[in-house]
Motif scaffolding. Structure first.
Motif, PDB file in Angstrom:
ATOM      1  N   ILE A 192       0.853  -1.245  -0.012  1.00  0.00           N
ATOM      2  CA  ILE A 192      -0.159   0.018  -0.023  1.00  0.00           C
ATOM      3  C   ILE A 192       0.931   1.145   0.077  1.00  0.00           C
ATOM      4  CG2 ILE A 192      -1.567   1.282   1.406  1.00  0.00           C
ATOM      5  CD1 ILE A 192      -2.898  -0.873  -0.015  1.00  0.00           C
ATOM      6  N   GLU A 193       0.502   2.068  -0.957  1.00  0.00           N
ATOM      7  CA  GLU A 193       1.480   3.321  -0.675  1.00  0.00           C
ATOM      8  C   GLU A 193       0.590   4.600  -0.494  1.00  0.00           C
ATOM      9  OE1 GLU A 193       3.089   6.659  -4.049  1.00  0.00           O
ATOM     10  OE2 GLU A 193       2.532   4.741  -4.862  1.00  0.00           O
ATOM     11  N   PRO A 194       0.687   5.205   0.607  1.00  0.00           N
ATOM     12  CA  PRO A 194      -0.096   6.378   0.962  1.00  0.00           C
ATOM     13  C   PRO A 194       0.409   7.438   0.421  1.00  0.00           C
ATOM     14  CG  PRO A 194       1.211   5.574   2.637  1.00  0.00           C
ATOM     15  CD  PRO A 194       1.745   4.836   1.552  1.00  0.00           C
ATOM     16  N   ARG A 195      -0.644   8.387  -0.196  1.00  0.00           N
ATOM     17  CA  ARG A 195      -0.385   9.557  -0.789  1.00  0.00           C
ATOM     18  C   ARG A 195      -1.074  10.778  -0.156  1.00  0.00           C
ATOM     19  NH1 ARG A 195      -0.511   8.625  -7.206  1.00  0.00           N
ATOM     20  NH2 ARG A 195       0.787   6.963  -7.207  1.00  0.00           N
ATOM     21  N   GLN A 196      -0.610  11.885   0.049  1.00  0.00           N
ATOM     22  CA  GLN A 196      -1.312  12.880   0.712  1.00  0.00           C
ATOM     23  C   GLN A 196      -1.738  13.991  -0.581  1.00  0.00           C
ATOM     24  OE1 GLN A 196       0.627  15.109   3.742  1.00  0.00           O
ATOM     25  NE2 GLN A 196       1.769  13.471   4.267  1.00  0.00           N
ATOM     26  N   TYR A 197      -3.073  14.325  -0.285  1.00  0.00           N
ATOM     27  CA  TYR A 197      -3.495  15.465  -1.129  1.00  0.00           C
ATOM     28  C   TYR A 197      -3.998  16.581  -0.279  1.00  0.00           C
ATOM     29  CZ  TYR A 197      -2.918  12.025  -5.003  1.00  0.00           C
ATOM     30  OH  TYR A 197      -2.310  11.334  -5.759  1.00  0.00           O
ATOM     31  N   ARG A 198      -3.722  17.866  -0.612  1.00  0.00           N
ATOM     32  CA  ARG A 198      -4.115  18.869   0.192  1.00  0.00           C
ATOM     33  C   ARG A 198      -5.237  19.633  -0.607  1.00  0.00           C
ATOM     34  NH1 ARG A 198      -0.980  19.175   5.433  1.00  0.00           N
ATOM     35  NH2 ARG A 198       0.604  17.919   4.994  1.00  0.00           N
ATOM     36  N   PHE A 199      -6.256  20.149   0.205  1.00  0.00           N
ATOM     37  CA  PHE A 199      -7.475  20.836  -0.535  1.00  0.00           C
ATOM     38  C   PHE A 199      -7.701  22.004   0.311  1.00  0.00           C
ATOM     39  CE2 PHE A 199      -7.962  16.522  -1.537  1.00  0.00           C
ATOM     40  CZ  PHE A 199      -8.242  16.379  -2.740  1.00  0.00           C
ATOM     41  N   GLU A 200      -8.337  23.002  -0.282  1.00  0.00           N
ATOM     42  CA  GLU A 200      -8.876  24.190   0.249  1.00  0.00           C
ATOM     43  C   GLU A 200     -10.246  24.462   0.202  1.00  0.00           C
ATOM     44  OE1 GLU A 200      -6.131  27.510   0.320  1.00  0.00           O
ATOM     45  OE2 GLU A 200      -7.379  28.904   1.431  1.00  0.00           O
ATOM     46  N   GLY A 201     -11.214  23.776   0.932  1.00  0.00           N
ATOM     47  CA  GLY A 201     -12.617  24.206   0.541  1.00  0.00           C
ATOM     48  C   GLY A 201     -13.051  25.094   1.190  1.00  0.00           C
ATOM     49  N   SER A 202     -14.382  25.403   0.970  1.00  0.00           N
ATOM     50  CA  SER A 202     -15.131  26.641   1.784  1.00  0.00           C
ATOM     51  C   SER A 202     -14.836  26.694   3.293  1.00  0.00           C
ATOM     52  CB  SER A 202     -16.500  26.902   1.260  1.00  0.00           C
ATOM     53  OG  SER A 202     -17.168  25.296   1.466  1.00  0.00           O
ATOM     54  N   ASP A 203     -14.953  25.472   3.786  1.00  0.00           N
ATOM     55  CA  ASP A 203     -14.649  25.266   5.441  1.00  0.00           C
ATOM     56  C   ASP A 203     -13.179  25.420   5.818  1.00  0.00           C
ATOM     57  OD1 ASP A 203     -17.412  24.935   5.485  1.00  0.00           O
ATOM     58  OD2 ASP A 203     -17.204  22.916   6.151  1.00  0.00           O
ATOM     59  N   GLY A 204     -12.058  25.677   4.864  1.00  0.00           N
ATOM     60  CA  GLY A 204     -10.962  25.711   5.257  1.00  0.00           C
ATOM     61  C   GLY A 204     -10.125  24.644   4.644  1.00  0.00           C
ATOM     62  N   LYS A 205      -8.655  24.716   5.032  1.00  0.00           N
ATOM     63  CA  LYS A 205      -7.853  23.632   4.340  1.00  0.00           C
ATOM     64  C   LYS A 205      -8.107  22.046   5.038  1.00  0.00           C
ATOM     65  CE  LYS A 205      -4.201  27.105   3.309  1.00  0.00           C
ATOM     66  NZ  LYS A 205      -2.947  27.530   3.501  1.00  0.00           N
ATOM     67  N   PHE A 206      -7.836  21.126   4.324  1.00  0.00           N
ATOM     68  CA  PHE A 206      -7.761  19.977   4.895  1.00  0.00           C
ATOM     69  C   PHE A 206      -7.018  18.917   3.711  1.00  0.00           C
ATOM     70  CE2 PHE A 206     -11.309  20.017   1.903  1.00  0.00           C
ATOM     71  CZ  PHE A 206     -11.578  18.562   1.237  1.00  0.00           C
ATOM     72  N   CYS A 207      -6.463  17.840   4.578  1.00  0.00           N
ATOM     73  CA  CYS A 207      -5.778  17.008   3.929  1.00  0.00           C
ATOM     74  C   CYS A 207      -6.672  15.605   3.695  1.00  0.00           C
ATOM     75  CB  CYS A 207      -4.383  16.614   4.835  1.00  0.00           C
ATOM     76  SG  CYS A 207      -3.457  15.488   4.105  1.00  0.00           S
ATOM     77  N   GLU A 208      -6.229  14.815   2.710  1.00  0.00           N
ATOM     78  CA  GLU A 208      -6.519  13.548   2.374  1.00  0.00           C
ATOM     79  C   GLU A 208      -5.524  12.551   2.223  1.00  0.00           C
ATOM     80  OE1 GLU A 208     -10.860  14.359   0.150  1.00  0.00           O
ATOM     81  OE2 GLU A 208      -9.089  13.269  -1.082  1.00  0.00           O
ATOM     82  N   VAL A 209      -5.326  11.558   2.859  1.00  0.00           N
ATOM     83  CA  VAL A 209      -4.673  10.334   2.485  1.00  0.00           C
ATOM     84  C   VAL A 209      -5.200   9.254   1.722  1.00  0.00           C
ATOM     85  CG1 VAL A 209      -3.205   8.896   3.645  1.00  0.00           C
ATOM     86  CG2 VAL A 209      -3.179  10.847   4.693  1.00  0.00           C
ATOM     87  N   HIS A 210      -4.623   9.126   0.440  1.00  0.00           N
ATOM     88  CA  HIS A 210      -5.113   7.975  -0.270  1.00  0.00           C
ATOM     89  C   HIS A 210      -4.298   6.732  -0.252  1.00  0.00           C
ATOM     90  CE1 HIS A 210      -7.696  10.934  -3.010  1.00  0.00           C
ATOM     91  NE2 HIS A 210      -7.517  11.447  -1.861  1.00  0.00           N
ATOM     92  N   LEU A 211      -4.948   5.665  -0.028  1.00  0.00           N
ATOM     93  CA  LEU A 211      -4.418   4.394   0.025  1.00  0.00           C
ATOM     94  C   LEU A 211      -4.061   3.958  -1.269  1.00  0.00           C
ATOM     95  CD1 LEU A 211      -4.365   5.024   2.885  1.00  0.00           C
ATOM     96  CD2 LEU A 211      -5.092   2.714   3.483  1.00  0.00           C
ATOM     97  N   ILE A 212      -3.164   3.763  -1.897  1.00  0.00           N
ATOM     98  CA  ILE A 212      -3.067   3.225  -3.223  1.00  0.00           C
ATOM     99  C   ILE A 212      -2.477   1.596  -3.353  1.00  0.00           C
ATOM    100  CG2 ILE A 212      -2.075   3.773  -5.608  1.00  0.00           C
ATOM    101  CD1 ILE A 212      -3.344   6.410  -4.538  1.00  0.00           C
ATOM    102  N   GLY A 213      -3.259   0.889  -4.165  1.00  0.00           N
ATOM    103  CA  GLY A 213      -3.047  -0.505  -4.062  1.00  0.00           C
ATOM    104  C   GLY A 213      -4.307  -1.046  -3.519  1.00  0.00           C
ATOM    105  N   ASN A 214      -4.075  -2.607  -3.432  1.00  0.00           N
ATOM    106  CA  ASN A 214      -5.231  -3.444  -3.051  1.00  0.00           C
ATOM    107  C   ASN A 214      -5.505  -3.097  -1.709  1.00  0.00           C
ATOM    108  OD1 ASN A 214      -7.158  -5.314  -2.738  1.00  0.00           O
ATOM    109  ND2 ASN A 214      -6.285  -7.025  -3.460  1.00  0.00           N
ATOM    110  N   THR A 215      -6.770  -2.697  -1.403  1.00  0.00           N
ATOM    111  CA  THR A 215      -7.017  -2.109   0.182  1.00  0.00           C
ATOM    112  C   THR A 215      -8.213  -2.975   0.524  1.00  0.00           C
ATOM    113  OG1 THR A 215      -8.622  -0.525  -0.790  1.00  0.00           O
ATOM    114  CG2 THR A 215      -6.341   0.313  -0.293  1.00  0.00           C
ATOM    115  N   SER A 216      -8.374  -4.181  -0.242  1.00  0.00           N
ATOM    116  CA  SER A 216      -9.594  -4.876   0.295  1.00  0.00           C
ATOM    117  C   SER A 216      -9.477  -5.855   1.682  1.00  0.00           C
ATOM    118  CB  SER A 216      -9.813  -6.217  -0.855  1.00  0.00           C
ATOM    119  OG  SER A 216      -8.527  -6.818  -1.028  1.00  0.00           O
ATOM    120  N   ARG A 217      -7.910  -5.726   2.125  1.00  0.00           N
ATOM    121  CA  ARG A 217      -7.739  -6.287   3.349  1.00  0.00           C
ATOM    122  C   ARG A 217      -7.380  -5.179   4.327  1.00  0.00           C
ATOM    123  NH1 ARG A 217      -5.548 -10.772   0.518  1.00  0.00           N
ATOM    124  NH2 ARG A 217      -3.295 -10.015   0.750  1.00  0.00           N
TER     125      ARG A 217
END
Ligand code: PEP
Ligand code: MN
Length: 362
Positions: free
Chosen positions: A27-52
């Motif tokens: 699993i490769e985690p990748r961070q993405y930063r967003f700035e929505g109307s409620d403020g800045k937030f971060c998402e961590v995306h788990l790339i790979g087979n996450t079924s387990r």
């Protein structure tokens, strides 16, 4: 799997989520930063087979707002149950989301300093802070005007600053154009902001899309491909986001079909709600390249107005539209440009249709 952190989450909490994800093999985690109307937030995306990979350990970590399982399709741009506060972004003091409409009115192609000055002065007169200015033009014929390129950037940016324009949408066809724009902005002292435009002819130019994603600084206006499915266009758009720039607006500009005649393209604004439900990208409509001509209907309104209304009543939140001080002398797409005297009528029209749309939501 996407782990969304709260707007108040700090770097330490983000790092804890990353470490927890790294414990899973392949699993490769990748961070993405967003700035929505409620403020800045971060998402961590788990790339790979996450079924387990179980959700609960992540849900229990401090700072985590939500864990969502997603199909790999449109991983970053997709709307995986996210709410409206997670649509859009802020850039150069402007909010690009669904709460208001921005009109990006301007020149299809910069042809002279004088046209730029006249256009921007008119925008300022009516309080507009967003425009379009083409410096690099991909043309069907190699013998047609190809745009003034880097040579016009200094006065475009200088005039933008002088007229309080905060955003210029500008198409790029090659990664060297991105560098030229960034360099010219810096030399001018950053008097304005730029939204990099990917035109319909480059929708699937994947190497360019990756480079636009990697520059990470300027937001992107991405146009659907004129002869491919919406799904193919959305997948192409995902390239930009997955490479690091999630601040994108998605533009409908009509599709190529003789069935649209006498219009240049078949207007596709019925796809506005489709893009809105499948993605969290604000939707732009380009009535000028859809209709492709200046023609007034029997009711006195130009067809470009009518197409604009169709997009706005469907929930589009940006309009990209061609104007020119003297369309007969324009070096590109003059026949579809509105003259400057139409600007106040156009803005009134946009306001009226938008308020009709908002009243329907109550
Ligand atoms: C443009 O907006 O100037 C343009 C070339 O549009 P499209 O890529 O939609 O043809
Ligand atoms: Mn054009």
């Amino acid at each position: 799997m996407i782990i969304t952190l709260k707007t108040c989450a700090d770097d330490e909490q983000i790092a804890t989520v990353m470490e927890a994800a790294e414990r899973y093999e392949d699993i490769e985690p990748r961070q993405y930063r967003f700035e929505g109307s409620d403020g800045k937030f971060c998402e961590v995306h788990l790339i790979g087979n996450t079924s387990r990979v179980p959700e609960e350990p992540f849900e229990l970590l401090p700072g985590v707002r939500r864990v969502i399982r997603v199909s790999s399709k449109y991983r970053v741009i997709g709307r995986h149950g996210q709410d409206d506060s997670e649509v859009g972004f802020q850039y150069n003091g402007l909010s690009f989301d669904e709460s208001c409409v921005h009109v990006l009115a301007g020149l299809c192609a910069v042809d002279s300093h004088e046209s730029v000055r006249a256009m921007m002065a008119e925008l300022q007169k009516y309080g507009l802070q967003t425009t379009r200015m083409g410096a690099y033009k991909p043309r069907t014929s190699p013998y047609d005007f190809q745009g003034l390129g880097a040579e016009c950037l200094p006065y475009v940016f200088e005039e933008a600053g002088a007229h309080d324009i905060k955003l210029v949408a500008m198409e790029v066809c090659d990664s060297s154009h991105i560098d030229e724009i960034l360099q010219a902005l810096e030399t001018a002292g950053n008097p304005t902001g730029v939204m990099l435009q990917i035109g319909t002819r480059n929708t699937q130019n994947f190497e360019l899309l990756k480079q636009v994603g990697q520059q990470g600084k300027l937001p992107v206006l991405f146009k659907r491909g004129m002869g491919i499915t919406l799904e193919e266009s959305l997948n192409a758009c995902e390239y930009i986001a997955s490479e690091g720039q999630p601040n994108i607006v998605f533009c409908l500009r009509g599709v190529k079909s003789h069935l649209g005649e006498p219009h240049r393209n078949l207007v596709d604004f019925a796809h506005v709600p489709v893009v809105r439900s499948q993605t969290r990208l604000p939707v732009v409509i380009d009535p000028s390249h859809s209709v492709g001509r200046f023609h007034t209907a029997p009711d006195g309104l130009p067809e470009v107005f009518h197409a604009t209304g169709q997009g706005l009543i469907s929930g589009a939140s940006l309009v990209l539209v061609d104007f020119h001080p003297n369309p007969r002398h324009a070096l590109c797409d003059g026949p579809q440009a509105l003259t400057l005297d139409y600007l106040p009528r156009f803005l009134d029209y946009v306001k009226t249709v938008r308020s009709a749309y908002e009243s329907l939501l109550k």
